[in-house]
Design a protein around this motif. Structure first.
Motif, PDB file in Angstrom:
ATOM      1  N   GLU A 299       0.851  -1.189   0.000  1.00 14.73           N
ATOM      2  CA  GLU A 299       0.000   0.000   0.000  1.00 14.73           C
ATOM      3  C   GLU A 299       0.884   1.235   0.000  1.00 14.73           C
ATOM      4  OE1 GLU A 299      -3.254   0.089  -0.186  1.00 14.73           O
ATOM      5  OE2 GLU A 299      -3.684  -2.040   0.113  1.00 14.73           O
ATOM      6  N   VAL A 300       0.365   2.342  -0.540  1.00  9.21           N
ATOM      7  CA  VAL A 300       1.116   3.590  -0.563  1.00  9.21           C
ATOM      8  C   VAL A 300       0.137   4.749  -0.564  1.00  9.21           C
ATOM      9  CG1 VAL A 300       1.239   3.632  -3.091  1.00  9.21           C
ATOM     10  CG2 VAL A 300       2.943   4.886  -1.736  1.00  9.21           C
ATOM     11  N   SER A 301       0.535   5.863   0.049  1.00 10.31           N
ATOM     12  CA  SER A 301      -0.320   7.042   0.077  1.00 10.31           C
ATOM     13  C   SER A 301       0.547   8.284   0.208  1.00 10.31           C
ATOM     14  CB  SER A 301      -1.299   6.961   1.254  1.00 10.31           C
ATOM     15  OG  SER A 301      -2.305   7.931   1.134  1.00 10.31           O
ATOM     16  N   ALA A 302       0.108   9.385  -0.402  1.00 14.59           N
ATOM     17  CA  ALA A 302       0.827  10.648  -0.313  1.00 14.59           C
ATOM     18  C   ALA A 302       0.636  11.270   1.066  1.00 14.59           C
ATOM     19  CB  ALA A 302       0.328  11.610  -1.384  1.00 14.59           C
ATOM     20  N   LEU A 303       1.628  12.067   1.489  1.00 20.34           N
ATOM     21  CA  LEU A 303       1.543  12.813   2.741  1.00 20.34           C
ATOM     22  C   LEU A 303       2.271  14.131   2.552  1.00 20.34           C
ATOM     23  CD1 LEU A 303       0.681  12.932   5.724  1.00 20.34           C
ATOM     24  CD2 LEU A 303       2.863  11.854   6.309  1.00 20.34           C
ATOM     25  N   GLY A 304       1.634  15.231   2.974  1.00 21.79           N
ATOM     26  CA  GLY A 304       2.231  16.537   2.762  1.00 21.79           C
ATOM     27  C   GLY A 304       2.364  16.826   1.280  1.00 21.79           C
ATOM     28  N   THR A 305       3.431  17.509   0.913  1.00 20.05           N
ATOM     29  CA  THR A 305       3.666  17.832  -0.496  1.00 20.05           C
ATOM     30  C   THR A 305       4.819  17.051  -1.103  1.00 20.05           C
ATOM     31  OG1 THR A 305       5.120  19.668   0.150  1.00 20.05           O
ATOM     32  CG2 THR A 305       2.782  20.178  -0.193  1.00 20.05           C
ATOM     33  N   ASP A 306       5.599  16.338  -0.269  1.00 19.81           N
ATOM     34  CA  ASP A 306       6.798  15.687  -0.792  1.00 19.81           C
ATOM     35  C   ASP A 306       7.067  14.313  -0.190  1.00 19.81           C
ATOM     36  OD1 ASP A 306       7.448  16.507   1.758  1.00 19.81           O
ATOM     37  OD2 ASP A 306       9.335  17.482   1.212  1.00 19.81           O
ATOM     38  N   LEU A 310       4.307   4.179   3.033  1.00 17.56           N
ATOM     39  CA  LEU A 310       4.101   2.894   2.377  1.00 17.56           C
ATOM     40  C   LEU A 310       4.101   1.754   3.382  1.00 17.56           C
ATOM     41  CD1 LEU A 310       7.081   1.248   2.152  1.00 17.56           C
ATOM     42  CD2 LEU A 310       7.514   3.138   0.587  1.00 17.56           C
ATOM     43  N   ILE A 311       3.408   0.690   2.999  1.00 18.67           N
ATOM     44  CA  ILE A 311       3.441  -0.584   3.715  1.00 18.67           C
ATOM     45  C   ILE A 311       4.159  -1.564   2.800  1.00 18.67           C
ATOM     46  CG2 ILE A 311       2.114  -2.368   4.880  1.00 18.67           C
ATOM     47  CD1 ILE A 311       1.676   0.450   6.024  1.00 18.67           C
ATOM     48  N   ASP A 312       5.263  -2.136   3.264  1.00 21.06           N
ATOM     49  CA  ASP A 312       6.045  -2.970   2.354  1.00 21.06           C
ATOM     50  C   ASP A 312       5.648  -4.441   2.440  1.00 21.06           C
ATOM     51  OD1 ASP A 312       7.342  -4.054   4.585  1.00 21.06           O
ATOM     52  OD2 ASP A 312       9.330  -3.314   4.033  1.00 21.06           O
ATOM     53  N   ALA A 313       6.379  -5.275   1.718  1.00 20.57           N
ATOM     54  CA  ALA A 313       6.060  -6.700   1.621  1.00 20.57           C
ATOM     55  C   ALA A 313       6.032  -7.380   2.982  1.00 20.57           C
ATOM     56  CB  ALA A 313       7.070  -7.391   0.709  1.00 20.57           C
ATOM     57  N   ASP A 314       6.831  -6.872   3.928  1.00 20.25           N
ATOM     58  CA  ASP A 314       6.902  -7.458   5.266  1.00 20.25           C
ATOM     59  C   ASP A 314       5.875  -6.873   6.222  1.00 20.25           C
ATOM     60  OD1 ASP A 314       9.055  -9.023   4.442  1.00 20.25           O
ATOM     61  OD2 ASP A 314      10.511  -7.477   4.986  1.00 20.25           O
ATOM     62  N   VAL A 341      -2.863   1.753   4.303  1.00 22.62           N
ATOM     63  CA  VAL A 341      -2.651   3.168   4.582  1.00 22.62           C
ATOM     64  C   VAL A 341      -3.510   3.990   3.630  1.00 22.62           C
ATOM     65  CG1 VAL A 341      -0.620   3.291   3.048  1.00 22.62           C
ATOM     66  CG2 VAL A 341      -0.949   5.029   4.825  1.00 22.62           C
ATOM     67  N   ALA A 342      -4.086   5.075   4.137  1.00 23.28           N
ATOM     68  CA  ALA A 342      -4.863   6.013   3.316  1.00 23.28           C
ATOM     69  C   ALA A 342      -4.656   7.407   3.874  1.00 23.28           C
ATOM     70  CB  ALA A 342      -6.347   5.661   3.332  1.00 23.28           C
TER      71      ALA A 342
END
Length: 428
Positions: A299-306, A310-314, A341-342
């Motif tokens: 899973e991956v999600s943006a945070l802030g501007t930069d 992420l949630i990785d394979a583990d 994550v959202a």
């Protein structure tokens, strides 16, 4: 970043979760500014009854008795929904509890969307209609036709409707003004296969287009990122000569002006993504490619501007800061056995990310401070852009509705009855 609302149930499987998020994110557009909790509304279901309550816990109202429905959207003073995920009958009910039964608004509906008080829907004939959310079904007007019903995607953003269309017998992603005036504007040959593959950035709509959508056996290099100017509707291909692998893209997600994909991922014996294979890379909107993480991401999600979280394979959580087309900082958030994550936008910026796992719910702010919001008592949660905090079902308190602020303060019970589902949160 994804805009709109997110509902996650603790027991849901990964593949179903992906389908759910693809279906519900982006519905209803984005509020112009943050709303107070007293202005906002939560809709939930309990034992076949649809309720609403102000997001500060006041003014609980029975909206509809004998309710059965999913994918609830608000337009005007009505709620639009279908009885089941596979139903094609679009129903609606007033949001104030003044009706004893829902009414049928349209039939043979393949996709629907609400934006700025209007309801839009695409039917089995490939026609797209719109109406004021408060108006009768007889007032609908046709805004487009020749939509591709094999890929019934529909999105409305900044005054334009985006959909997959048939152009000389071939599938194209196109757009048209949301009131139906003007000509159809072609974006790219291929299909956008869900709202999950769209990102409403500040000045442009970003799309991941599958240029070979009918290939469903092999994972081929077929995905191109496009940027579409909101004002002109003109599109620019980001990677036309370096198309991305379909599985790599479909197992990833959006960050800030970049898309994260799992290079080298494949499927396991159950046809699920094998996250033990591959590494996470990112394609930026300026056509740069960079390695984001040394493992695939779930899973991956943006945070802030930069930043991206992420949630990785583990099933571990990390934050990456991306600047100048490279990772300039990597932070271990010290969360294990997490699965989702959202983010939550406030006035167009991702001010918080929420992470869920079997052991609890957590928030992460733009300074990367992690706060535990609740323990393993959560059963489901719901967030909405421009509505502060998180709503969740507390399994250890008779499955009642709770709200907690992003920083972990102000935890409050909001229902006297148990909940089956949190259906919708609106900033009004």
């Amino acid at each position: 970043m994804k805009t709109g609302y997110t509902y996650v149930q603790r027991t849901i499987c990964t593949l179903l979760l992906f389908t759910l998020i693809a279906a519900v994110t982006l519905g209803g557009g984005t509020a112009a500014q943050a709303a107070s909790l007293s202005q906002s509304t939560v809709y939930y279901e309990s034992d076949g009854v649809l309720y609403k309550v102000s997001a500060d816990g006041s003014n609980t109202t029975e909206v509809l008795i004998d309710f059965q429905g999913v994918d609830l959207h608000a337009a005007g003073s009505y709620l639009y929904y279908t009885q089941t995920a596979s139903s094609t009958t679009l129903l609606r009910v007033p949001n104030d509890g003044s009706s004893d039964a829902a009414e049928t608004f349209a039939t043979d509906v393949l996709s629907y969307y609400t934006d700025n008080g209007f309801i839009y829907y695409l039917d089995a004939t490939g026609t797209i209609y719109r109406a004021n959310g408060n108006s009768d079904a007889s007032t609908v007007s046709k805004i487009a036709d020749k939509a591709d019903t094999d890929f019934p995607f529909l999105l409305v953003a900044k005054g334009r409707a985006y959909y997959n269309a048939l152009v000389n017998g071939n599938t194209w992603i196109v757009s048209k003004t949301s009131n139906g005036s003007g000509a159809v504007q072609r974006i790219a040959a291929g299909a956008v296969e869900g709202r999950y593959f769209t990102n409403q950035a500040k000045n442009e709509l970003q799309l991941m287009v599958n240029t070979d959508p009918y290939e469903d056996f092999y994972s081929t290099n077929a995905v191109v990122m496009y940027k579409v100017n909101y004002n002109t509707g003109k599109a620019t291909a980001v990677n036309p000569k370096a198309k991305l692998d379909v599985n790599a893209v479909y197992s990833g997600g959006w960050g800030n002006n970049l898309y994260v994909y799992n290079k080298g991922i494949d499927l396991d014996s159950n046809k699920d993504y094998n996250y033990a294979k591959g590494k996470a890379f990112a394609l930026t909107t300026s056509a740069k490619t960079l390695q984001l993480h040394n493992k695939s991401i779930r899973e991956v999600s943006a945070l802030g501007t930069d930043k991206v979280v992420l949630i990785d394979a583990d099933k571990k959580a990390y934050a990456k800061t991306v600047s100048g087309n490279k990772v300039t900082k990597s932070a271990n958030l010290n969360l294990n056995n997490v699965t989702y994550v959202a983010n939550q936008l406030t006035n167009g910026t991702a001010t918080a990310a929420y992470i869920s796992g079997n052991n609890g719910l957590y928030s992460v702010n733009t300074a990367l401070k992690v706060t535990k919001l609740t323990g393993d008592e959560w059963d489901a949660f719901h967030i909405r852009d421009d509505v502060a905090g998180l709503f969740y079902i507390n399994a250890k308190d008779q499955y009642r509705l709770y709200h907690v602020q992003t920083g972990g303060t102000g935890k409050k019970v909001m229902s006297d009855v148990f909940l089956d589902n949190i259906l919708l949160v609106t900033p009004y």
